[in-house]
Design a protein around this motif. Structure first.
Motif, PDB file in Angstrom:
ATOM      1  N   GLN A  79       0.805  -1.210   0.000  1.00  0.00           N
ATOM      2  CA  GLN A  79       0.000   0.000   0.000  1.00  0.00           C
ATOM      3  C   GLN A  79       0.844   1.268   0.000  1.00  0.00           C
ATOM      4  O   GLN A  79       0.296   2.376   0.079  1.00  0.00           O
ATOM      5  CB  GLN A  79      -0.955  -0.015   1.209  1.00  0.00           C
ATOM      6  N   GLY A  80       2.165   1.111  -0.065  1.00  0.00           N
ATOM      7  CA  GLY A  80       3.052   2.263  -0.164  1.00  0.00           C
ATOM      8  C   GLY A  80       3.148   3.082   1.099  1.00  0.00           C
ATOM      9  O   GLY A  80       3.421   4.287   1.038  1.00  0.00           O
TER      10      GLY A  80
ATOM     11  N   TYR B 273      -6.483  -2.137  -2.816  1.00  0.00           N
ATOM     12  CA  TYR B 273      -5.147  -1.826  -3.309  1.00  0.00           C
ATOM     13  C   TYR B 273      -4.685  -2.853  -4.335  1.00  0.00           C
ATOM     14  O   TYR B 273      -4.016  -2.512  -5.312  1.00  0.00           O
ATOM     15  CB  TYR B 273      -4.158  -1.747  -2.145  1.00  0.00           C
TER      16      TYR B 273
ATOM     17  N   THR C 252      -3.659  -1.717  -8.018  1.00  0.00           N
ATOM     18  CA  THR C 252      -2.295  -1.997  -8.460  1.00  0.00           C
ATOM     19  C   THR C 252      -2.288  -2.826  -9.729  1.00  0.00           C
ATOM     20  O   THR C 252      -1.400  -2.682 -10.578  1.00  0.00           O
ATOM     21  CB  THR C 252      -1.535  -2.734  -7.345  1.00  0.00           C
TER      22      THR C 252
ATOM     23  N   THR D 194      -2.867  -0.377 -12.721  1.00  0.00           N
ATOM     24  CA  THR D 194      -2.004   0.811 -12.787  1.00  0.00           C
ATOM     25  C   THR D 194      -0.589   0.383 -13.113  1.00  0.00           C
ATOM     26  O   THR D 194      -0.043  -0.503 -12.438  1.00  0.00           O
ATOM     27  CB  THR D 194      -2.030   1.570 -11.455  1.00  0.00           C
TER      28      THR D 194
ATOM     29  N   GLU E  53       6.890   7.652 -10.850  1.00  0.00           N
ATOM     30  CA  GLU E  53       6.126   7.816  -9.606  1.00  0.00           C
ATOM     31  C   GLU E  53       4.680   7.415  -9.863  1.00  0.00           C
ATOM     32  O   GLU E  53       4.139   7.700 -10.936  1.00  0.00           O
ATOM     33  CB  GLU E  53       6.205   9.260  -9.109  1.00  0.00           C
TER      34      GLU E  53
ATOM     35  N   ASN F 243       0.648   6.970  -8.007  1.00  0.00           N
ATOM     36  CA  ASN F 243      -0.338   7.124  -6.934  1.00  0.00           C
ATOM     37  C   ASN F 243      -1.542   6.269  -7.306  1.00  0.00           C
ATOM     38  O   ASN F 243      -2.373   6.655  -8.130  1.00  0.00           O
ATOM     39  CB  ASN F 243      -0.739   8.591  -6.771  1.00  0.00           C
TER      40      ASN F 243
ATOM     41  N   SER G 221      -5.340   7.861  -6.600  1.00  0.00           N
ATOM     42  CA  SER G 221      -5.827   8.848  -7.568  1.00  0.00           C
ATOM     43  C   SER G 221      -5.656   8.389  -9.009  1.00  0.00           C
ATOM     44  O   SER G 221      -6.316   8.913  -9.913  1.00  0.00           O
ATOM     45  CB  SER G 221      -5.099  10.178  -7.359  1.00  0.00           C
TER      46      SER G 221
ATOM     47  N   ASN H 209      -2.869   8.794 -10.743  1.00  0.00           N
ATOM     48  CA  ASN H 209      -1.949   9.686 -11.448  1.00  0.00           C
ATOM     49  C   ASN H 209      -0.556   9.075 -11.530  1.00  0.00           C
ATOM     50  O   ASN H 209      -0.077   8.457 -10.557  1.00  0.00           O
ATOM     51  CB  ASN H 209      -1.870  11.035 -10.742  1.00  0.00           C
TER      52      ASN H 209
ATOM     53  N   ARG I  50       3.578   9.904 -12.848  1.00  0.00           N
ATOM     54  CA  ARG I  50       4.592  10.850 -13.308  1.00  0.00           C
ATOM     55  C   ARG I  50       5.514  10.087 -14.254  1.00  0.00           C
ATOM     56  O   ARG I  50       6.142   9.093 -13.861  1.00  0.00           O
ATOM     57  CB  ARG I  50       5.371  11.442 -12.143  1.00  0.00           C
TER      58      ARG I  50
ATOM     59  N   THR J  61       2.743  14.613 -15.606  1.00  0.00           N
ATOM     60  CA  THR J  61       1.740  13.836 -14.887  1.00  0.00           C
ATOM     61  C   THR J  61       0.612  13.451 -15.835  1.00  0.00           C
ATOM     62  O   THR J  61       0.085  14.291 -16.570  1.00  0.00           O
ATOM     63  CB  THR J  61       1.175  14.639 -13.706  1.00  0.00           C
TER      64      THR J  61
END
Length: 351
Positions: free
Chosen positions: A185-186, A212, A216, A219, A237, A239, A242, A244, A246, A258
């Motif tokens: 979950q970071g 999560y 995951t 994403t 990066e 998230n 959200s 998003n 990078r 982003t």
């Protein structure tokens, strides 16, 4: 499917299924039921509904009867007496010098038993305490040692999120929680940030884990190679909540942009080892593959030097170790000089 109602005997406690037995019972009503501890009065938290047979603990008991006003008054009187029994028990614990912490006291509906819940670091010999309490209350006494998570559930409180404890609000069972969930979950692995008031890992890590895992899976991870509206690049990066990302574009690696996960297309997934080792500054794998051949030629291991050439004066001396594998003995025989008073030795010594 079976028609059942959900009954709860304590605020924030576990919900148990009972057969309504044809009675007109609605939510928030009080009913009298038979349990393993005897006759109990509980609140209906779930009205009549159907559940699969696999979710029912056999045997399914029927509701004895709806609770009347006298039953409700008796239940409230038991709650008042529980606070008095709590104070008496604390005095007796201090008198006997026992290393235990009293957490809660509970009367059964028919007052045939009093249950005392406590916590302790190890085993406690409370036999004298039980005898003392039985002489005071004139009923059956039962002491139960519970864990720190059960203590937080009974006492309640506020978590680091500012909300009441999940265990005392809506969780009915404690699920196993592992540090692996915090990693996926970071979250920071600092124990003070991922532990609850009980000192154990927060329960929310367990029931949020499926969400999560789903996010995951859809994403792209860190170091993944993706296609964006502005070109291809490497994800530096993520998230997952959200959505998003990078992305460090190939044409402008110094200025990450982003994007939402719906705006990118995955070209090459990142390996788990690569994402842990390189992180945000990873270079796209195609560039690594192009640079690998040159260093391989420069750093070729040096070849072993050729063996020294054999001396022309003694060719047999160098050949002996290869054939016989034992050089010292022939060398000693060849270095012998002439015998005393005789001719030089021409052949091998006679044994």
């Amino acid at each position: 499917m079976a028609n059942v109602i959900g009954v709860r005997f304590k605020a924030g406690g576990k919900v148990y299924y009972f057969d309504p037995g044809g009675l007109d019972i609605q939510k928030d009503d009080y009913v009298i039921v038979e349990t393993s501890r005897g006759t109990e009065c509980g609140e209906v938290s779930q009205g009549p509904h159907e559940v699969p047979e696999s979710n029912i603990v056999k045997p399914l008991k029927e509701v004895t009867r709806p609770a009347d006003d006298a039953d409700i008054r008796r239940m409230k009187q038991n709650r008042e007496d529980e606070s008095k029994a709590f104070d008496v028990c604390e005095e007796r614990i201090a008198k006997h010098g026992l290393e235990m912490k009293l957490i809660d006291v509970e009367y059964t509906f028919d007052r045939s038993k009093i249950l005392f819940y406590f916590t302790a670091d190890g085993r406690v010999d409370f036999r004298d305490l039980v005898k003392d309490l039985a002489g005071v209350f004139r009923t059956r006494i039962e002491l139960r040692q519970i864990g720190v998570r059960d203590e937080s559930k009974m006492l309640g409180g506020l978590g680091i999120c500012g909300q009441p404890f999940c265990c005392s609000r809506f969780l009915t069972d404690f699920q196993p929680v592992s540090i692996k969930m915090a990693k996926e979950q970071g979250l920071s692995l600092n124990p003070t940030k991922i532990s609850g008031a009980c000192g154990r890992l927060m329960c929310c890590l367990a029931y949020e884990q499926p969400a999560y895992e789903f996010l995951t899976g859809i994403t792209p991870g860190v170091t993944s190679y993706v296609h964006t509206p502005d070109g291809d690049g490497t994800v530096c990066e993520v998230n997952v909540i959200s959505g998003n990302l990078r992305v460090r574009l190939d044409k402008s690696p110094d200025l990450p942009k982003t994007y939402h996960r719906d705006q990118v297309a995955l070209l090459r997934a990142a390996s788990k080892k690569g994402s842990r080792r390189k992180g945000a500054g990873a270079v796209p794998p195609p560039q690594k593959a192009a640079e690998q051949p040159a260093p391989a030629q420069e750093s070729a291991p040096p070849q072993a030097p050729p063996p020294p050439a054999p001396s022309p004066a003694s060719p047999q001396r160098e050949a002996a170790p290869k054939e016989e594998g034992n050089a010292p003995k022939p060398a000693k025989r060849r270095r012998r000089g002439p015998r005393r008073g005789g001719k030089p030795q021409n052949g091998p010594a006679q044994g």
